[in-house]
Design an enzyme around this catalytic site. Structure first.
Site, PDB file in Angstrom:
ATOM      1  N   HIS A   7      51.529   0.432  18.742  1.00 35.10           N
ATOM      2  CA  HIS A   7      51.636   1.440  19.790  1.00 35.10           C
ATOM      3  C   HIS A   7      53.096   1.825  20.015  1.00 35.10           C
ATOM      4  O   HIS A   7      53.875   1.062  20.569  1.00 35.10           O
ATOM      5  CB  HIS A   7      51.038   0.859  21.078  1.00 35.10           C
ATOM      6  CG  HIS A   7      50.917   1.822  22.199  1.00 35.10           C
ATOM      7  ND1 HIS A   7      51.507   1.598  23.426  1.00 35.10           N
ATOM      8  CD2 HIS A   7      50.270   3.013  22.299  1.00 35.10           C
ATOM      9  CE1 HIS A   7      51.216   2.587  24.241  1.00 35.10           C
ATOM     10  NE2 HIS A   7      50.472   3.459  23.575  1.00 35.10           N
ATOM     11  N   HIS A  49      57.082   9.474  23.855  1.00 38.47           N
ATOM     12  CA  HIS A  49      55.782   9.398  24.512  1.00 38.47           C
ATOM     13  C   HIS A  49      55.514  10.622  25.361  1.00 38.47           C
ATOM     14  O   HIS A  49      54.388  11.112  25.430  1.00 38.47           O
ATOM     15  CB  HIS A  49      55.693   8.142  25.383  1.00 38.47           C
ATOM     16  CG  HIS A  49      54.407   8.041  26.130  1.00 38.47           C
ATOM     17  ND1 HIS A  49      54.331   7.970  27.493  1.00 38.47           N
ATOM     18  CD2 HIS A  49      53.131   8.022  25.687  1.00 38.47           C
ATOM     19  CE1 HIS A  49      53.063   7.908  27.870  1.00 38.47           C
ATOM     20  NE2 HIS A  49      52.320   7.931  26.797  1.00 38.47           N
TER      21      HIS A  49
END
Length: 336
Positions: A7, A49
């Site tokens: 991630h 992100h």
């Protein structure tokens, strides 16, 4: 067996989306890496992100950019800071990455300033140079919002993949919280697996843009009928851990056998793969019964949690600590 997807790289150990986070994730044995894609003013896809970057870079320390601090509403959320689409790629190259959660992850924060921001093509080169095949699970962010600002995310993404020789590559998966951009990529024949991300609540931004208050909710798109429709278009869905584990027996963490997840069972029956996010070992992110000690940054009974999630039969897990997820998968008894 369950895929371990890094991630934002090995983001439990290094600042997220940095070169060192990606390279460490590969070293630790991930099956794929998940980057998030947002555009610059000149149409370069960078790996952050969110398009608001005050928490993950040193941009606040650059006085030459002070006047670009602003407030924007992105997919209904009002944010104040610095946004990638207000900068050229050349300008963003002057920034350095920082740990997003320094209070929880001081060891990662010790690496602040070591890396610069990367583009999508930089990560593709890292993957091409890896000593073994490592997949890409690329999340296209805020496609409707960016399109309204003149950034067609499907075209930008497809162009980079084409230039790098990644169109149709078997290592490729694309995910988004919006179905529209996934459909656009399918129309472009970009290739790869298409995965629809679903929040626990709310509605997709493209559905809200089209239907307003009548937009279907993510929850309604997890009915048996909706899953069957999704399977006609996409390869999988990706849901949060609470949704994945809803209704499972609390004793499942101590039972070595399979864990029944209604979402996994029903989605698999419809022909969809299922992914879940995000495995993290810190007490702050664990279910209450698995927390240990009073420090939110301390590790609780993470392995019990990670293995119970994997025993649902989920096809892939997103994890900040690649090494721990790989260890948990071994404990369950499998490898990719």
């Amino acid at each position: 067996m369950t895929l371990v997807i890094a991630h934002r790289g090995a983001s439990g150990h290094r600042p997220e989306h940095s070169r060192s986070a990606y390279e460490l994730a590969i070293e630790m044995g991930c099956d794929a890496i998940e980057p998030d894609l947002v555009p610059t003013r000149d149409g370069v896809l960078v790996l952050r992100h969110e398009n608001e970057i005050s928490g993950t870079t040193d941009i606040a320390d650059h006085p030459e950019f002070a006047d670009r601090r602003t407030t924007k509403t992105v997919d209904g959320q009002t944010l104040t800071g610095w946004f990638t689409e207000d900068f050229t790629w050349a300008e963003l190259q002057t920034l350095r990455t920082r740990e997003r959660l320094p209070g929880l992850r001081p060891a990662s924060a010790a690496h602040d300033g070591e890396d610069s921001i990367l583009r999508l093509e930089d990560l593709l080169a890292i993957l091409d140079d890896a000593p073994r095949p490592v997949g890409l699970v690329a999340e296209v962010k805020h496609a409707t919002s960016f399109r309204q600002e003149g950034f067609p995310m499907d075209a930008l993404f497809d162009d980079v993949l084409g230039a790098a020789g990644w169109r149709g590559d078997p290592r490729l998966t694309v995910e988004s919280f919006e179905k529209g951009v996934l459909r656009d990529l399918r129309s472009r024949r970009t290739g790869g697996r298409l995965v629809y991300l679903q929040e626990a609540r709310g509605s997709a931004a493209d559905e809200v843009a089209s239907h307003g208050s009548l937009a279907p909710t993510y929850a309604s798109e997890r009915s048996d009928e909706a899953l069957a429709r999704l399977a006609d278009e996409f390869d999988g869905i990706s849901v949060d851990l609470k949704t994945l584990m809803a209704g499972t027996d609390s004793r499942a963490v101590d039972d070595p056998g399979p864990v029944r997840s209604a979402v996994v069972d029903r989605a698999h029956l419809a022909g969809l793969a299922v992914y879940t996010w995000t495995l993290r070992p810190e007490n702050r992110f664990l279910p209450g019964p698995l927390r240990r000690g009073g420090d939110v940054a301390g590790f609780g009974e993470w392995e019990r949690w990670f293995t119970s999630v994997m025993r649902t039969g989920v096809d892939g897990v997103f994890a900040d600590h690649t090494d721990l997820a790989v260890r948990a998968r071994s404990a369950v008894g499998g490898s990719a």
